[in-house]
Design a protein around this motif. Structure first.
Motif: not given
Length: 434
Positions: A302-309
């Motif tokens: 499981f992974k959840l994140f705010v895109p930082n690109n």
């Protein structure tokens, strides 16, 4: 004689016809009068009902204004802000449920809610540990709210400045809690999206109020999303004030036993507490994926994140008063890292041997037993980029039209012999063309 009789008969028939015509006219006239009277009565009844409804509404509004003015005199502006943030239905009364955040804050005890999703959890089921990672927002990336600019006060940004680490670094979840990510029975095709948390905003509701400090209790599938986001900050709102609102998912890959499900979540946080005014922190999106068994007994990853690109990925708004009509400041900035990730696959809480006896979860050296998991062979799959695009189009239906970076749009237009239409997408924090 015969002719005379015929004449008399004809005259009689004419008289009878004239009489009947007169009677018919009188009947029609009476029916019209009755119909008009009936219409008049219904019109008066409807008018009376409308006047009554308007009168009741005006009376209630007037009483509400009086209660608000009395509350302002009694509590002051800071106290009224706190009261209003708890008064979810805006009736100027605090119910026990609405008072819950204050009770939790003073007692330090969070009551156990009897959610339907929690009832079916097996205490002996598999568990996994999720860790939170957070690098605070780079203050220098804020475009207009840097120190001393436009008289920005320290109190307004206090919640943002003080939020430098996750609220809960690690949390243990039951694998079955993640059943909220499972697809409906009619959404098992690759890339076919569904709503985990559907949007409740429409042209009639408009948007949710800004003058709130505490999120409402989560319900249904919101419970898991709320618990996950609470690892970052104690006051997540799983439904944003503005559209697009909600959480959406799709199957990226499928095997005989597993799903790989991509998801996108639109949520925001309330960083301030009384006596400070509301400060809304809204990442552009949360995205990620989960690999779980079809019966949700096991979570592989499981992974959840705010895109930082991108150079900017978070929106901020804060009020300078207690009411909805108070002045608001708006800014954007860059958040380097905000993510949740499982530390490994879910493992059994209780381990049995081949005979069904419970065995120790540690070996003779006191180290935890290591589990070996089979490799997953995907029977069918789509790329991560394609899955992300499916989720994006569901959130933003206008993106069914292909969009390209500004510099690439002209080359594409030249090849396809089409004109260039340039659009500034503030909500997406990007400038693109189609």
């Amino acid at each position: 004689m015969t002719a005379d009789l015929r004449k008399r008969k004809k005259d009689t028939e004419l008289k009878n016809a004239a009489h009947q015509e007169t009677v018919d006219k009188e009947k029609v006239k009476k029916e019209k009068s009755y119909f008009c009277l009936k219409c008049f009565r219904w019109t008066m009844i409807l008018a009376l009902l409308m006047v009554t409804v308007i009168g009741v509404r005006l009376y209630r509004d007037n009483e509400l204004v009086k209660r608000q003015e009395a509350a302002l005199r009694t509590l002051g502006i800071e106290g009224l802000l706190l009261f209003s943030s708890l008064d979810a239905d805006h009736d100027m009364y605090i119910s026990p449920e609405e008072f819950r955040p204050i009770a939790e804050k003073f007692t330090g005890i969070t009551p156990a809610f009897d959610y339907e999703e929690e009832d079916s959890l097996d205490p002996n089921g598999e568990t996994l540990t999720v860790t939170a990672r957070l690098q605070p927002m780079l203050m220098e990336t804020m475009t207009k709210s840097k120190d001393g600019f436009l008289g920005i006060t320290n109190s307004a940004l206090s919640g943002l400045r003080n939020w430098t680490t996750p609220a809960v670094p690690n949390t243990v979840f039951f694998a079955r809690q993640f059943k909220a990510f499972l697809p409906p029975k009619n959404k098992v095709d690759l890339g076919d999206t569904w709503w985990i948390i559907p949007s409740e905003l429409n042209i009639f509701t408009g948007y949710l109020p800004n003058n709130r400090l505490y999120p409402p209790p989560p319900k249904g599938k919101e419970v898991l999303i709320h618990k996950l986001l609470s690892m970052f900050h104690p006051r997540p709102f799983v439904k944003t004030r503005f559209a697009p609102q909600g959480s959406v998912a799709c199957i990226r890959a499928v095997s005989n036993f597993y799903y790989d499900i991509a998801f996108r979540i639109h949520a925001e946080f309330q960083l301030n507490e009384p006596p400070n005014f509301p400060f809304w922190f809204s990442p552009g999106q949360f995205t990620g994926h989960i690999v779980l068994s079809k019966d949700t007994s096991h979570v592989r990853y499981f992974k959840l994140f705010v895109p930082n690109n991108r150079t900017l990925n978070v929106d901020m708004e804060w009020l300078y008063g207690a009411s909805e009509s108070s002045n608001m400041e708006v800014d954007i900035g860059y958040l380097p890292q905000m993510e949740l990730e499982s530390l490994g696959p879910s493992i059994p809480s209780v381990i049995y041997d081949e005979s069904g006896n419970v065995i120790d979860s540690q070996n003779s050296d006191g180290e935890p037993l290591e589990f070996v998991f089979e490799e997953i062979t995907w029977e069918s799959e789509i790329s991560w980029e394609e899955a992300v695009k499916k989720l994006e189009v569901t959130m933003y239906p206008f993106k069914k039209v292909s969009y390209f970076p500004f510099t690439e749009a002209f080359d594409r237009a030249y090849v396809e012999k089409k004109l260039v239409h340039s659009v500034l997408l503030w909500g997406a924090l990007d400038d693109q063309s189609c």
